[in-house]
Design a protein around this motif. Sequence first.
Motif, PDB file in Angstrom:
ATOM      1  N   LEU A   4       1.107  14.519   5.442  1.00  7.66           N
ATOM      2  CA  LEU A   4       0.996  13.809   6.809  1.00  7.66           C
ATOM      3  C   LEU A   4      -0.552  14.312   7.134  1.00  7.66           C
ATOM      4  O   LEU A   4      -0.917  15.214   8.144  1.00  7.66           O
ATOM      5  CB  LEU A   4       1.839  14.278   7.682  1.00  7.66           C
TER       6      LEU A   4
ATOM      7  N   SER B  54      -0.514   5.350  11.993  1.00  9.65           N
ATOM      8  CA  SER B  54       0.322   5.757  13.047  1.00  9.65           C
ATOM      9  C   SER B  54       1.785   6.122  12.324  1.00  9.65           C
ATOM     10  O   SER B  54       2.350   7.045  12.642  1.00  9.65           O
ATOM     11  CB  SER B  54       0.385   4.949  14.257  1.00  9.65           C
ATOM     12  N   LEU B  55       1.701   5.553  10.979  1.00  9.58           N
ATOM     13  CA  LEU B  55       3.009   6.063  10.321  1.00  9.58           C
ATOM     14  C   LEU B  55       2.985   7.578  10.018  1.00  9.58           C
ATOM     15  O   LEU B  55       4.034   8.233  10.101  1.00  9.58           O
ATOM     16  CB  LEU B  55       3.067   5.295   8.968  1.00  9.58           C
ATOM     17  N   VAL B  56       1.729   7.909   9.667  1.00 10.99           N
ATOM     18  CA  VAL B  56       1.835   9.402   9.532  1.00 10.99           C
ATOM     19  C   VAL B  56       1.042  10.070  10.722  1.00 10.99           C
ATOM     20  O   VAL B  56       0.609  11.408  10.661  1.00 10.99           O
ATOM     21  CB  VAL B  56       0.996   9.671   8.108  1.00 10.99           C
TER      22      VAL B  56
ATOM     23  N   LEU C  34       1.684   9.799   0.130  1.00 15.39           N
ATOM     24  CA  LEU C  34       2.116  10.738   0.895  1.00 15.39           C
ATOM     25  C   LEU C  34       2.368  12.055   0.004  1.00 15.39           C
ATOM     26  O   LEU C  34       2.022  13.229   0.423  1.00 15.39           O
ATOM     27  CB  LEU C  34       3.546  10.425   1.458  1.00 15.39           C
ATOM     28  N   PRO C  35       3.032  12.071  -1.300  1.00 13.77           N
ATOM     29  CA  PRO C  35       3.191  13.140  -2.184  1.00 13.77           C
ATOM     30  C   PRO C  35       1.775  14.028  -2.327  1.00 13.77           C
ATOM     31  O   PRO C  35       1.702  14.973  -2.641  1.00 13.77           O
ATOM     32  CB  PRO C  35       3.749  12.660  -3.323  1.00 13.77           C
TER      33      PRO C  35
ATOM     34  N   SER D  55       0.059  -2.465   3.077  1.00 18.97           N
ATOM     35  CA  SER D  55      -0.602  -1.325   3.622  1.00 18.97           C
ATOM     36  C   SER D  55       0.473  -0.164   3.750  1.00 18.97           C
ATOM     37  O   SER D  55       0.281   1.138   3.482  1.00 18.97           O
ATOM     38  CB  SER D  55      -1.407  -1.322   5.037  1.00 18.97           C
ATOM     39  N   LEU D  56       1.641  -0.517   4.220  1.00 27.23           N
ATOM     40  CA  LEU D  56       2.686   0.593   4.465  1.00 27.23           C
ATOM     41  C   LEU D  56       3.088   1.237   3.378  1.00 27.23           C
ATOM     42  O   LEU D  56       3.170   2.492   3.394  1.00 27.23           O
ATOM     43  CB  LEU D  56       3.815  -0.327   5.240  1.00 27.23           C
ATOM     44  N   ALA D  57       3.276   0.455   2.096  1.00 29.78           N
ATOM     45  CA  ALA D  57       3.444   0.844   0.808  1.00 29.78           C
ATOM     46  C   ALA D  57       2.467   1.692   0.460  1.00 29.78           C
ATOM     47  O   ALA D  57       2.677   2.829  -0.235  1.00 29.78           O
ATOM     48  CB  ALA D  57       3.878  -0.302  -0.106  1.00 29.78           C
TER      49      ALA D  57
ATOM     50  N   VAL E 121      -2.188   0.947  10.982  1.00 29.57           N
ATOM     51  CA  VAL E 121      -0.716   1.430  10.338  1.00 29.57           C
ATOM     52  C   VAL E 121      -0.709   2.864   9.894  1.00 29.57           C
ATOM     53  O   VAL E 121       0.309   3.382   9.925  1.00 29.57           O
ATOM     54  CB  VAL E 121      -0.887   0.443   9.124  1.00 29.57           C
TER      55      VAL E 121
ATOM     56  N   SER F  32       2.491   5.237   2.002  1.00 29.45           N
ATOM     57  CA  SER F  32       3.766   6.082   1.571  1.00 29.45           C
ATOM     58  C   SER F  32       3.394   6.325   0.194  1.00 29.45           C
ATOM     59  O   SER F  32       3.873   7.591  -0.026  1.00 29.45           O
ATOM     60  CB  SER F  32       4.811   5.018   1.908  1.00 29.45           C
ATOM     61  N   LEU F  33       2.748   5.869  -0.605  1.00 26.71           N
ATOM     62  CA  LEU F  33       2.786   6.069  -2.065  1.00 26.71           C
ATOM     63  C   LEU F  33       1.668   7.282  -2.008  1.00 26.71           C
ATOM     64  O   LEU F  33       1.892   8.079  -3.112  1.00 26.71           O
ATOM     65  CB  LEU F  33       2.264   5.033  -2.872  1.00 26.71           C
TER      66      LEU F  33
END
Lengths: 224, 239
Positions: free
Chosen positions: B89, B167-169, B84-85, B76-78, B165, B81-82
Motif C-alpha cells: 500500500l 484511493s483504493l490504497v 499490490l504484491p 485501472s482498478l485491476a 482511483v 491491484s495487480l
Amino acid sequence: MGVIGEAWTWLTTGANWSGDGGAAHRLAEHLYVSGIALAVACAVALPVALYLGHVGKGGALAVNLSNVGRAVPVFAVLALFMMTPLRNSGYLPTVIALVLFAVPPLLTNAYVGMTGVDRSVLEAARGMGMSGRQLFVRVELPLAYPMIMTGLRSAAVQVIATASIAAMVGLGGLGRIITAGFNTYDTAQVFAGAVLVALLALVVEGVLVALDRLLSPLRRRRTA
Amino acid sequence: MAEQNCLVENDWICGEYLRSRGHELAEATVQHIWITAASVLIGLAVAFPLALLARRGRHFAGPVLGLTTVLYTVPSLAMFSLLLPLFGLSAALVVTGLVLYSLTILVRNILAGLEAVPQEAREAAKGMGYGPVRLLWEVELPLALPALMAGLRIATVSTVALTTVGSLVGKGGLGNLIEDALPSFFKAQVLTASVLCVLLAVAADLLLLGVQRLLTPWTRIRTPARASAGAGIAKTEAV
C-alpha cells in the motif's frame, strides 16, 4: 510468487464462484451493465455523430466532448451519484455513469471518420448522381467504418473499466471481488479479482478486433 | 447561522466546510499534484527511449506499441491491484500504474511526431554535418514537439482523473476525500473534491498549452498552409 499461487488457488476454488457474491454472479453483473450501457451509448452517440458528420457541422462539440470525458474522474461521478436518491435504484447509477463515459469516444471517432472521408470521393459520388442518402449509405458509412469501430472498441474498454470502479462506491460488478479482498486484507483475492477484470477487458477487446476484421465492408468488397 | 448549519444539513455547497477543512483539502490537492507530476515525468522519461526504439523498425515497433496498448486496456482498478504484491500500500504503486497508462499515449505521439519530420529537413541537417545525436536534439525533437506536447496534455489530463482511483490504497489525492465521504454521504466533501479534481485537470492542460507556446514560437506564425496543417493536428489529437 506466493501471491500468484494463492490467487490461482482462489480462482480454482469452486466456492469462490458460487453464491450471490461469487465470481460468476459478479461477472454476470459486470457483463449485464456493460452490455446495456454500451447499447444505450451507441443508440445515443452514433446517430448524432453520423448526422453531424454527414452535414459537416458540430466539430467543436465532438472534440470538446472527448476532452471533457477525459478530465472528469469516473470515481467522482459514481460517488456523486451515490449522494443522490439514485443509489437506491439498483444498477441504474452504474449504467448512467457507463453511458456518460462511453458516449465521448463513440461520438468523436464516428464524427472524425465521417468528416475524414476524402472530398474528391464525395465529389465523384455526387457527380455520378448519388442522392444525399445514397452518398451516406454507400460512400460515407463504409469509409468511416474503421473509425466507428475504433470508437466502439475504446468505448467498450472504457465501459469495462468504469464498471469495475463502480465497486469502489459499493455497486455491483467484478470489481467487488477486489474491494472485498482489500476490506479483509486478502491480497490473494485482490490479485485474483484483478486478473479476472484484466482478462475480461482483454477478451472483450480481442473479440471486438476479430469482429471488426470479419465485418469490415472494405474486406467484403475485396473478396467478392 | 445558515452557513454553520450547512454541515449539519449536509448541503452540496458549504462555505463552512471549505473554512473548517481547508487544510485537509490543501493536503489532498498537494498529494494529487505530486502523484500526477511524478507519474507524467517518469512516463515521459520511459516513453522517449521506447519511441526511439520503436522508430528503428517494424521489429521493435510491433512489440512496443502492442505492449503499451495491452497495458492501456487493463482497467485501472485491476492495474493497481495487480501491482499490490510488488509495492504494497504505497504511493509507488499508484505512480507505477499511472506511468504504465501514460506510456500508450506518449509513445504513440512521440513516434508520430518524429515520423512526421520532413525528410528534407533531415537530409539538410546531415548535409551540414550533423551527427545522429545532434540531428535528434536540434532538428527532429523541436519539429516533433507539437505532437509530443499534444500527447503530454492528453496523458496529464487523464492522469489527474485516474489518480483518484489510487484511493483504493489510500494514495489517491483528492480521491481519498471522496472515498472518506462515501460512508457518511457527506455531499459537500464529494462535490468539492470532484470539482477541484476537474479544475486541476483544466489548469494542468492550460499550463502545458502555455509551455508549448513558449517552446514552439514558430508555430504561431500564421500562413494559410500552416493553418490547415494545424487543423490536421487537432483532428489526430481528438482520436
